[in-house]
Each structure stands twice: as C-alpha cells, then as structure tokens.
Design an enzyme around this catalytic site. Structure first.
Site, PDB file in Angstrom:
ATOM      1  N   CYS A  18      70.053 -34.243 -29.147  1.00 44.11           N
ATOM      2  CA  CYS A  18      71.348 -33.849 -29.685  1.00 44.11           C
ATOM      3  C   CYS A  18      71.985 -35.007 -30.445  1.00 44.11           C
ATOM      4  O   CYS A  18      71.628 -36.169 -30.266  1.00 44.11           O
ATOM      5  CB  CYS A  18      72.268 -33.427 -28.544  1.00 44.11           C
ATOM      6  SG  CYS A  18      71.685 -32.031 -27.577  1.00 44.11           S
ATOM      7  N   GLY A  19      72.957 -34.679 -31.282  1.00 43.80           N
ATOM      8  CA  GLY A  19      73.722 -35.700 -31.968  1.00 43.80           C
ATOM      9  C   GLY A  19      74.961 -36.043 -31.174  1.00 43.80           C
ATOM     10  O   GLY A  19      75.735 -35.164 -30.790  1.00 43.80           O
TER      11      GLY A  19
END
Length: 223
Positions: A18-19
């Site tokens: 994920c960012g």
C-alpha cells in the site's frame, strides 16, 4: 529501477505494498497546511492504490489527523467539554433510516454501559458526485459520534480504553463500522481513490481543519 544497497536499505526487501505517507510539524504546530500537504502526498501515491475496471471506484484511501477541536466546536449544534475530555469518531451506518435509528439506540445503550455519555451525532457533509457506480452502491451514511466520560473525570489513555470498548462492542452488536473513535485522532476514509478523498469529504478542505501531524494511506489491492 531501485537504489543500490546502502545503510539500512536493501533492495532485496522491496515488494508491492500500500501507499503510506506521514507528515509532522517538528514544533508541534497545528495548521491546515499540514493537512493540505498530506493530501498532496496522498495524490502522489495514486500509483500505489488500486481500482477495478471502473476507475472512479477506488479500493480504499484515508487520512488520520489530530482532533480539530475548534473546527468541531464550530460545526456541531451541541456543547463539547474541554479538549481532550471527549472522544469523536467517524461512523459508517446503514442508509435506511429505521436501521440507522436501531444502530444509534444500540450504540447509546452500549456507551452508557461503558460509563460514557453520548454528547451527540453529527451528519458529516459529503459530495459523492465523483464516485463510480461500484462505490455508490456500497456507500453508507456517514456520522460522527461524540462521547465523554460520565461522572468522574476520565482523560488520556483511560478515556481511550473506554472508547475502544464502545467501538468494538458496537461493531459486534450492530451494523456500524468505526474507522476511529478517539480523544486524540480522527480518521476520514472510504472506498475512494486518492484524488477523491477531499472531494467526498469537504471537511478536509476547511481552513479550520488543522493538525500538527497526518498519516495518509492508499490501499493496494492484492486480488
């Protein structure tokens, strides 16, 4: 296209994820600029998010900020106790009015049993005009719940523990989901793309929405 091994970094540990981005003011000064910069960082993490064939329905994104006490006092129609002595959280409740009423009844009863008083519910302003049909089909009603200790003055981690118990009980006993319920932080999130977060939640564009820190997240789906 990764840097060579250096210091504590080893490119062999790279993987899809994920960012996530984190910003903080080193002097602890709360400002709207911190929120704005966090949203810019989130937009720049668009490549770390996910969406299906319909680009207007994201896989999930959100932001965590400190409790914007002055903003909340200005937008609710009930009294709030001093900063730090109440907890607030975003809630996802059913869109059906009768089911929402049932949820509120269960939550308020559970709060009373956990030694908390429900100060009030706030209808969170939203603008779903940018959302795709997939996100719209599952979009709940958004409310903010405000609670405080009943009787003796409960603050800090003691209040956090009471709020945590209420949050988990409510989620187990009824159709409600709490992204957060805390006296320290507040979360805004949804089935959104990074660019949609502050479009759907106008609160985040309000100059009174201030924080000394912010964490943003763009979910990377692995399906």
């Amino acid at each position: 296209a990764v840097p060579p091994a250096q210091g504590l970094y080893d490119p062999a540990t790279e993987s899809d994820a994920c960012g996530v981005a984190f910003l903080a003011d080193l002097q602890g000064r709360a400002s709207h600029r911190t929120v704005e910069r966090a949203l810019v960082a989130l937009h720049n993490l668009d490549h770390r998010g996910a969406a299906g064939a319909e680009r207007e329905s994201g896989d999930g994104t959100g932001i965590t900020v400190q409790i914007p006490d002055e903003f909340l006092r200005a937008v609710v129609d009930f009294d709030l106790p001093p900063r730090g002595s109440y907890a607030v959280g975003l809630t996802f409740v059913p869109t059906d009015d009768d089911r929402e009423a049932q949820v509120r009844e269960v939550v308020e009863r559970a709060a009373d049993e956990e030694g908390l008083t429900v100060l009030g519910w706030r209808e969170v302003p939203t603008d779903p005009s940018s959302l795709g049909s997939t996100a719209l089909a599952t979009m709940p009603t958004f409310r903010q719940l405000f609670v405080a200790s009943r009787g003796s003055r409960v603050l800090g981690m003691a209040l956090e523990r009471h709020a945590f118990c209420l949050r988990k009980r409510a989620e187990l006993e009824t159709d409600v989901y709490f992204p957060s319920l805390s006296s320290r932080t507040l979360v805004y999130k949804g089935m959104l793309t990074p660019a949609q977060l502050d479009e759907v939640y106008p609160d985040l564009r309000d100059e009174r929405m201030v924080s000394a820190l912010a964490v943003v997240h763009s979910r990377f789906s692995t399906n």
